[in-house]
Design an enzyme around this catalytic site. Structure first.
Site, PDB file in Angstrom:
ATOM      1  N   HIS A  52      -2.185   2.732   7.102  1.00 47.59           N
ATOM      2  CA  HIS A  52      -2.974   1.971   6.137  1.00 47.59           C
ATOM      3  C   HIS A  52      -3.028   0.477   6.473  1.00 47.59           C
ATOM      4  CE1 HIS A  52      -3.410   5.065   2.897  1.00 47.59           C
ATOM      5  NE2 HIS A  52      -2.353   5.583   3.503  1.00 47.59           N
ATOM      6  N   CYS A  96      -6.429   7.370   6.269  1.00 48.04           N
ATOM      7  CA  CYS A  96      -5.630   8.451   5.692  1.00 48.04           C
ATOM      8  C   CYS A  96      -6.556   9.582   5.237  1.00 48.04           C
ATOM      9  CB  CYS A  96      -4.747   7.917   4.575  1.00 48.04           C
ATOM     10  SG  CYS A  96      -3.345   8.981   4.175  1.00 48.04           S
ATOM     11  N   GLU A 143      -5.028  -1.638   5.106  1.00 46.19           N
ATOM     12  CA  GLU A 143      -5.297  -2.358   3.855  1.00 46.19           C
ATOM     13  C   GLU A 143      -4.019  -2.638   3.069  1.00 46.19           C
ATOM     14  OE1 GLU A 143      -5.096   1.871   2.406  1.00 46.19           O
ATOM     15  OE2 GLU A 143      -5.666   0.822   4.248  1.00 46.19           O
TER      16      GLU A 143
END
Length: 227
Positions: free
Chosen positions: A194, A86, A196
């Site tokens: 994302h 991002c 994560e």
């Protein structure tokens, strides 16, 4: 394997990244303030999402000019893995470590939801645990995720197999549905979605965990085996 999660003023996905690596992956990780002067003990650098320096100039532009980026560029030149997610992707493009730029979303709105992605290249440090053409689900959370590059750069990305992820349904207007790209050397990955935030099924998807597992496995096979 030891990870550094770089924290800039305004970073807000740093603890998400730290949690994914430290708690879920079970690897050594540190939250490293951007003014830290020594990254030499780290094997991989992670640039998290957020609004570094408030995005007051351009997303990632001020962070890309910070002193820590000199060390990150040195790590990249040595072949060490660098992952930017991002805002981290924006920083990598602003710093010249990846080609292209991230523009405002086509609908000029901030978007935060899950997206389905195609794995376009499973032959990277970050994607070897996936299958080519596999569809994975990662969340997005961005207002400037519209990836743009000129035609010459696009053709180079295609020729060198540098397009790693594409959107199944393009949410932001990115050229060729691009969601993530890698550098020519294959050790610097930038992506808007994302991974994560997709490391536990209870979060809606654990597809992101395999990205981090790929990185650890390839680091072990490549760097440790040759040490």
């Amino acid at each position: 394997m030891r990870f550094a999660v770089i924290m800039f003023p305004g970073s807000n996905c740093d603890y998400d990244m730290y949690y994914a690596v430290k708690e879920i992956l079970g690897k050594d990780a540190d939250l490293v303030w951007y003014e830290n002067s020594n990254l030499s003990t780290y094997d991989a650098i992670l640039l998290p999402g957020g609004f570094s320096y408030g995005d007051y100039l351009r997303p990632g532009a001020v962070a890309a000019a910070s002193k820590v980026m000199n060390q990150i560029k040195e790590h990249a030149a040595k072949g060490k893995p660098i992952l930017g997610v991002c805002n981290g992707f924006q920083v990598l493009t602003e710093a010249g470590l990846l080609p292209g730029a991230l523009l405002r979303n086509q609908n000029l709105s901030f978007m935060c939801h899950y997206e389905s992605l195609y794995v376009e290249n499973d032959q990277t440090l970050f994607t070897s645990e996936y299958n080519p053409g596999e569809v994975v689900r990662f969340p997005i959370a961005h207002g400037e995720g519209n990836y743009f590059c000129d035609n010459n750069t696009l053709q180079s990305l295609k020729a060198n197999n540098q397009i790693v992820f594409t959107y199944q349904q393009n949410p932001n207007g990115s050229v060729e549905d691009i969601a993530g790209i890698i550098n020519e050397s294959g050790n610097v990955l930038g992506m808007m979605p994302h991974p994560e935030r997709a490391v536990e099924a209870m979060l809606g998807s654990d597809d992101g965990l395999r990205l981090f597992k790929s990185l650890v496995r390839n680091w072990r096979e490549t760097y440790v085996a040759n040490a």
